[in-house]
Design a protein around this motif. Structure first.
Motif, short mmCIF file in Angstrom:
data_model
loop_
_atom_site.label_atom_id
_atom_site.label_comp_id
_atom_site.label_asym_id
_atom_site.label_seq_id
_atom_site.Cartn_x
_atom_site.Cartn_y
_atom_site.Cartn_z
N ARG A 93 -27.36 34.88 53.47
CA ARG A 93 -26.75 35.70 54.53
C ARG A 93 -26.38 34.86 55.75
NH1 ARG A 93 -30.36 39.87 56.58
NH2 ARG A 93 -28.53 40.52 57.78
N LYS A 94 -27.17 33.83 55.99
CA LYS A 94 -26.93 32.98 57.17
C LYS A 94 -25.97 31.81 56.87
CE LYS A 94 -31.64 33.91 58.79
NZ LYS A 94 -32.99 33.32 59.02
N GLN A 95 -25.71 31.59 55.60
CA GLN A 95 -24.92 30.44 55.20
C GLN A 95 -23.44 30.62 55.54
OE1 GLN A 95 -25.95 27.58 54.20
NE2 GLN A 95 -23.96 26.67 53.76
N LYS A 96 -22.85 29.61 56.18
CA LYS A 96 -21.44 29.69 56.57
C LYS A 96 -20.54 28.83 55.69
CE LYS A 96 -22.49 32.34 60.07
NZ LYS A 96 -22.15 33.77 60.01
N SER A 97 -21.02 27.65 55.32
CA SER A 97 -20.17 26.74 54.55
C SER A 97 -20.37 26.94 53.05
CB SER A 97 -20.51 25.28 54.90
OG SER A 97 -21.87 25.00 54.65
N ASN A 98 -19.42 26.43 52.27
CA ASN A 98 -19.49 26.56 50.82
C ASN A 98 -20.53 25.60 50.24
OD1 ASN A 98 -18.69 27.57 48.28
ND2 ASN A 98 -17.35 25.80 47.97
N ILE A 99 -21.26 26.03 49.23
CA ILE A 99 -22.27 25.17 48.59
C ILE A 99 -22.04 25.17 47.09
CG2 ILE A 99 -24.04 25.46 50.36
CD1 ILE A 99 -25.32 27.56 48.49
N THR A 100 -22.51 24.12 46.43
CA THR A 100 -22.27 23.98 44.98
C THR A 100 -23.43 24.47 44.13
OG1 THR A 100 -23.06 21.69 45.09
CG2 THR A 100 -20.68 22.06 45.28
N ASP A 101 -24.61 24.62 44.72
CA ASP A 101 -25.72 25.27 44.02
C ASP A 101 -26.76 25.74 45.03
OD1 ASP A 101 -27.10 22.96 44.75
OD2 ASP A 101 -27.87 22.56 42.75
#
Length: 368
Positions: free
Chosen positions: A169-177
């Motif tokens: 919910r707090k994550q803004k950038s894209n992540i791969t895993d």
């Protein structure tokens, strides 16, 4: 048991194929996505299995068990993960495993280990160690990376649901895993040894499989006096030889027919008819072009199983010599060749020592 399994299968597979998403590509007799679905079902570890896809209509036609829910995914992997987490919130899950459909070769043993270790950990991530030397680049400078300290993370990855959901919910950038998310937020992770064969399918070459084909060959010739006897490409001391348009070598003739059968190339008579051209031809000369064509078609012989059917001569006396000859002629390891001697209890022409027969079963491999 308050475990939930999420299969991410919404990617567009640009690096794999222009024509078909890799999750729907056939691999080991199943679509890639079905490997993950079937294993998660067979494990009996999960209350619910969520498949996140952008091809809802196709998957819903498959009529999976009710334990499986199919939901629409997002543009990026992280978007699909968050969609799945939000969907699961109403079920109040304790543990969640997130898996990429592009990894069909994980084991149920790994699933059990991940869930077991979640009892005392917030996150459990499988990994393997790199086999290659690794470099990394910063600006225009290259640096060596100690591969002993490098982890190649796999999926499924296991988490406490509430912690993962809050981090997303707090994550803004894209992540791969999801492991990336935990590391970025200084959350503790338990890393465990993953499955060596649990590789991610990214390119079409990653699903090149060995196809195996089988062939049966058979030949029989009468024995005649005062003719040389050839079996498996070598001369065998005996009072009679095998009558035929060629040298009558029933073993090599049966091997040739078995090769042609496995490669769907008709039979020995198609290539060596009873014409003047092939009168008295030696069987090794017949075998060579058949083997050359097999190689050109990207086939390789896996093994040969040979039954030599006769009363005399005794196979045991010449077994090793015949196997060594066939090994040399076919360039096949002698440990991949088996030769058995069979009698017919004095029945028929063979039982009266008036003929010798041979049957061969072959398996050949080809990369698809």
């Amino acid at each position: 048991m308050n475990n939930y399994f999420v299969i991410l299968a919404a990617g567009n597979s640009k690096r794999f194929s222009k024509n078909k998403n890799k999750q729907f590509f056939n691999y080991k007799n199943k679509e890639i996505i079905d490997h993950s679905i079937i294993k998660s079902l067979e494990s009996k570890l999960f209350k619910k299995i969520i498949v996140v896809t952008n091809n809802l209509s196709y998957l819903k036609k498959k009529k999976y068990p009710k334990i499986i829910s199919i939901i629409k995914g997002g543009k990026e992997r992280a978007d699909s993960s968050l969609i799945a987490l939000k969907y699961l919130k109403k079920f109040k899950p304790k543990n969640i495993l997130i898996h990429d459909a592009a990894r069909p070769d994980f084991s149920i043993k790994l699933l059990k280990n991940l869930i077991k270790l979640l009892k005392k950990n917030k996150a459990v991530i499988p990994f393997t160690s790199p086999r290659d030397s690794i470099k990394y680049k910063i600006n225009d400078h290259f640096f060596n990376l100690d591969r002993k300290k490098a982890f190649l993370t796999q999926t499924p990855q296991a988490f406490r649901y509430k912690i993962l959901y809050e981090l997303y919910r707090k994550q803004k950038s894209n992540i791969t895993d999801e492991a990336t998310l935990f590391i970025a937020n200084n959350q503790k992770i338990r890393f465990i040894t993953g499955d060596i064969g649990n590789n991610k399918i990214t390119y079409i070459d990653d699903v090149k499989l060995i196809k195996t084909f089988y062939g049966i060959g058979f030949d029989i010739h009468r024995l005649v006096k005062d003719k040389k006897l050839y079996l498996g490409g070598i001369k065998i001391p005996f009072h009679s030889g095998l009558e035929g348009h060629s040298d009558g070598d029933v073993i090599l003739h049966a091997v040739i027919d078995a090769i042609l059968g496995a490669s769907r190339k008709k039979d020995i008579g198609t290539y060596f008819p009873n014409s003047k051209k092939f009168k008295n031809i030696k069987s090794p000369k017949m075998l060579k072009p058949i083997l050359d064509n097999l190689k050109k078609s990207d086939y390789s012989i896996n093994n040969l199983d040979i039954n030599l059917i006769c009363e005399q001569p005794k196979v045991s006396k010449y077994r090793n010599k015949i196997i060594n000859s066939i090994s040399r002629l076919t360039n096949l390891d002698k440990n991949s060749i088996n030769l058995k001697g069979k009698t017919v209890e004095k029945l028929g022409l063979i039982g009266k020592e008036k003929a010798i027969a041979c049957e061969v079963i072959i398996s050949i491999n080809k990369y698809d």
